[in-house]
Write a protein that holds these residues in place. Structure first.
Motif, PDB file in Angstrom:
ATOM      1  N   ALA A 196      -2.691  -7.271  -5.000  1.00 49.07           N
ATOM      2  CA  ALA A 196      -1.440  -7.279  -5.751  1.00 49.07           C
ATOM      3  C   ALA A 196      -0.683  -5.960  -5.624  1.00 49.07           C
ATOM      4  O   ALA A 196       0.507  -5.894  -5.918  1.00 49.07           O
ATOM      5  N   LEU A 197      -1.356  -4.906  -5.182  1.00 52.41           N
ATOM      6  CA  LEU A 197      -0.734  -3.584  -5.085  1.00 52.41           C
ATOM      7  C   LEU A 197      -0.159  -3.285  -3.705  1.00 52.41           C
ATOM      8  O   LEU A 197       0.424  -2.226  -3.505  1.00 52.41           O
ATOM      9  N   ARG A 198      -0.308  -4.182  -2.771  1.00 54.97           N
ATOM     10  CA  ARG A 198       0.057  -3.902  -1.384  1.00 54.97           C
ATOM     11  C   ARG A 198       1.532  -4.051  -1.019  1.00 54.97           C
ATOM     12  O   ARG A 198       1.987  -3.383  -0.092  1.00 54.97           O
ATOM     13  N   PRO A 199       2.301  -4.889  -1.679  1.00 46.25           N
ATOM     14  CA  PRO A 199       3.715  -4.989  -1.275  1.00 46.25           C
ATOM     15  C   PRO A 199       4.430  -3.642  -1.414  1.00 46.25           C
ATOM     16  O   PRO A 199       4.229  -2.913  -2.386  1.00 46.25           O
ATOM     17  N   LEU A 200       5.251  -3.329  -0.429  1.00 49.05           N
ATOM     18  CA  LEU A 200       6.012  -2.086  -0.444  1.00 49.05           C
ATOM     19  C   LEU A 200       7.346  -2.280  -1.146  1.00 49.05           C
ATOM     20  O   LEU A 200       7.999  -3.309  -0.957  1.00 49.05           O
ATOM     21  N   PRO A 201       7.780  -1.291  -1.912  1.00 48.45           N
ATOM     22  CA  PRO A 201       9.132  -1.354  -2.479  1.00 48.45           C
ATOM     23  C   PRO A 201      10.160  -1.400  -1.341  1.00 48.45           C
ATOM     24  O   PRO A 201       9.935  -0.856  -0.254  1.00 48.45           O
TER      25      PRO A 201
ATOM     26  N   ALA B 136       7.421   8.104  -5.417  1.00 47.31           N
ATOM     27  CA  ALA B 136       8.644   8.232  -6.214  1.00 47.31           C
ATOM     28  C   ALA B 136       9.192   6.855  -6.600  1.00 47.31           C
ATOM     29  O   ALA B 136       9.673   6.664  -7.718  1.00 47.31           O
ATOM     30  N   SER B 137       9.086   5.883  -5.706  1.00 46.67           N
ATOM     31  CA  SER B 137       9.623   4.544  -5.953  1.00 46.67           C
ATOM     32  C   SER B 137       8.869   3.787  -7.044  1.00 46.67           C
ATOM     33  O   SER B 137       9.456   2.989  -7.763  1.00 46.67           O
ATOM     34  N   VAL B 138       7.571   4.050  -7.159  1.00 46.14           N
ATOM     35  CA  VAL B 138       6.769   3.312  -8.148  1.00 46.14           C
ATOM     36  C   VAL B 138       6.433   4.144  -9.374  1.00 46.14           C
ATOM     37  O   VAL B 138       5.761   3.675 -10.279  1.00 46.14           O
TER      38      VAL B 138
END
Length: 134
Positions: free
Chosen positions: A79-84, A116-118
């Motif tokens: 669930a943590l793998r998708p990139l912003p 920074a994105s997350v």
């Protein structure tokens, strides 16, 4: 070696031979001996016989997972793998710049952009649970 005055240069041996910068239980490298270990497991053995998730689990938990632990860990981390979008959109430019700066510079920049994105926080500002989640 005496303690250096503020802003005075520190003398270090060429190549930093023999200089200890930190103590860790995570890894041990003695290149001339061919000794590369993560948590007392041979890195070569891990690379040839274990999955990425096995080693990731080992690094965080200090032991290799059993089948049930690995299944749960894979579900948790999938669930943590998708990139912003901001990171995914920047990757082509970073890859192109890698010819000049090298691939590790691009990886470092992508990781900084991802953090920074997350909303990653500096490690010293967060507790152990948040550190693991990040």
């Amino acid at each position: 070696m005496p303690i250096a005055a503020a802003n005075a240069p520190i003398e270090a041996p060429r190549g930093l031979a023999g200089v200890i910068v930190t103590e860790t239980r995570l890894g041990d490298v003695r290149g001339r001996e061919g000794f590369y270990h993560y948590r007392q497991y041979s890195a070569v053995e891990l690379a040839t016989s274990r999955s990425f998730e096995d080693v990731w689990y080992l690094m965080f938990h200090g032991e290799l997972p059993d089948a049930a632990q690995l299944t749960a860990f894979r579900a948790e981390t999938a669930a943590l793998r998708p990139l912003p979008d901001a990171v995914r959109d920047a990757l082509p430019a970073l890859a192109g710049a890698g010819a000049l700066a090298g691939p590790l510079a691009g990886l470092r920049t992508a990781l900084s952009l991802f953090g920074a994105s997350v909303g990653f926080r500096p490690l010293y500002d967060i507790d152990a649970d948040r550190r693991r989640a990040d």
